[in-house]
Design a protein around this motif. Sequence first.
Motif, PDB file in Angstrom:
ATOM      1  N   VAL A  89       4.661  -3.863   1.072  1.00 34.61           N
ATOM      2  CA  VAL A  89       5.412  -2.770   0.447  1.00 34.61           C
ATOM      3  C   VAL A  89       4.538  -2.025  -0.558  1.00 34.61           C
ATOM      4  CG1 VAL A  89       6.527  -4.099  -1.432  1.00 34.61           C
ATOM      5  CG2 VAL A  89       7.629  -2.048  -0.519  1.00 34.61           C
ATOM      6  N   ASP A  90       3.749  -2.745  -1.342  1.00 33.81           N
ATOM      7  CA  ASP A  90       2.884  -2.089  -2.319  1.00 33.81           C
ATOM      8  C   ASP A  90       1.771  -1.309  -1.640  1.00 33.81           C
ATOM      9  OD1 ASP A  90       4.300  -2.920  -4.591  1.00 33.81           O
ATOM     10  OD2 ASP A  90       3.254  -4.842  -4.625  1.00 33.81           O
ATOM     11  N   ARG A 118       3.377   1.896  -0.117  1.00 35.88           N
ATOM     12  CA  ARG A 118       3.780   2.894  -1.117  1.00 35.88           C
ATOM     13  C   ARG A 118       2.576   3.433  -1.885  1.00 35.88           C
ATOM     14  NH1 ARG A 118       8.828   3.952  -2.203  1.00 35.88           N
ATOM     15  NH2 ARG A 118       8.392   4.564  -4.341  1.00 35.88           N
ATOM     16  N   GLU A 119       1.769   2.534  -2.419  1.00 36.98           N
ATOM     17  CA  GLU A 119       0.685   2.963  -3.299  1.00 36.98           C
ATOM     18  C   GLU A 119      -0.566   3.377  -2.541  1.00 36.98           C
ATOM     19  OE1 GLU A 119       0.261  -0.227  -6.147  1.00 36.98           O
ATOM     20  OE2 GLU A 119       2.433  -0.214  -6.488  1.00 36.98           O
ATOM     21  N   ALA A 136       6.972   6.637   1.113  1.00 35.05           N
ATOM     22  CA  ALA A 136       8.084   6.412   0.193  1.00 35.05           C
ATOM     23  C   ALA A 136       9.322   5.846   0.891  1.00 35.05           C
ATOM     24  CB  ALA A 136       8.454   7.715  -0.512  1.00 35.05           C
ATOM     25  N   ARG A 146      11.123   1.017  -0.033  1.00 33.45           N
ATOM     26  CA  ARG A 146      11.396   1.055  -1.468  1.00 33.45           C
ATOM     27  C   ARG A 146      11.202  -0.318  -2.075  1.00 33.45           C
ATOM     28  NH1 ARG A 146      14.267   4.512   1.592  1.00 33.45           N
ATOM     29  NH2 ARG A 146      14.851   6.508   0.722  1.00 33.45           N
ATOM     30  N   CYS A 188      12.982  -2.585   1.240  1.00 33.87           N
ATOM     31  CA  CYS A 188      11.570  -2.487   1.638  1.00 33.87           C
ATOM     32  C   CYS A 188      11.366  -2.653   3.145  1.00 33.87           C
ATOM     33  CB  CYS A 188      10.760  -3.557   0.908  1.00 33.87           C
ATOM     34  SG  CYS A 188      11.191  -5.234   1.445  1.00 33.87           S
ATOM     35  N   CYS A 233       8.281  -6.725   1.289  1.00 35.57           N
ATOM     36  CA  CYS A 233       7.965  -7.339  -0.002  1.00 35.57           C
ATOM     37  C   CYS A 233       7.592  -8.809   0.173  1.00 35.57           C
ATOM     38  CB  CYS A 233       9.129  -7.199  -0.982  1.00 35.57           C
ATOM     39  SG  CYS A 233      10.572  -8.232  -0.622  1.00 35.57           S
ATOM     40  N   THR A 280       7.935   2.960   9.519  1.00 40.21           N
ATOM     41  CA  THR A 280       8.850   3.125   8.395  1.00 40.21           C
ATOM     42  C   THR A 280       9.847   4.221   8.760  1.00 40.21           C
ATOM     43  OG1 THR A 280       7.496   4.790   7.285  1.00 40.21           O
ATOM     44  CG2 THR A 280       7.010   2.456   6.786  1.00 40.21           C
TER      45      THR A 280
END
Length: 167
Positions: A30-31, A34-35, A40, A43, A54, A66, A80
Amino acid sequence: MSSQEATQKVTFTLNGETTRAEVHDAETLVDSLREGCGVAGVRVGCRNGDCGSCTAMVDDACVKTCLMLAGRAHGSEVVTLEGLGSLSRPHPVQTAFMEHYAFQCGFCLPGMVFSTISLLARTPHPDEAEIRDALSGNLCRCTGYENIVKAVRHAAAMLAAGNPENS
């Protein structure tokens, strides 16, 4: 993260595009999504697999990202919400959720949509108990679940009637 943590290079397909990333060994998917990838549609909620915000599909399996280390995605296909359908051609499950107003804030949407897709892939005509069981790993604080169950039933009917757009 500490600058001394080990990193690894991973390559995976993200929403149909080859993606390369350097991830820390303890970094969750997830990180990374997103990062590192700017996605996005997954989540960050509980970070312990309880809420479903997520959720993504990894190699056609519904996964709470996650709970998955980013390095484990190497060689995988990750989808996603951004890769599921488009505004002009939404996936039938997305259409059913919109038609039945099965979400409000949208925070639970990844888990609800991908759990529905996974359920309908293995059980094309689920009864209410099967629907509620399949959705039980996702938390929604807005809708009360009734419209979500209606949307899953509608999506099942759409798919059974041969509305395979983007499915």
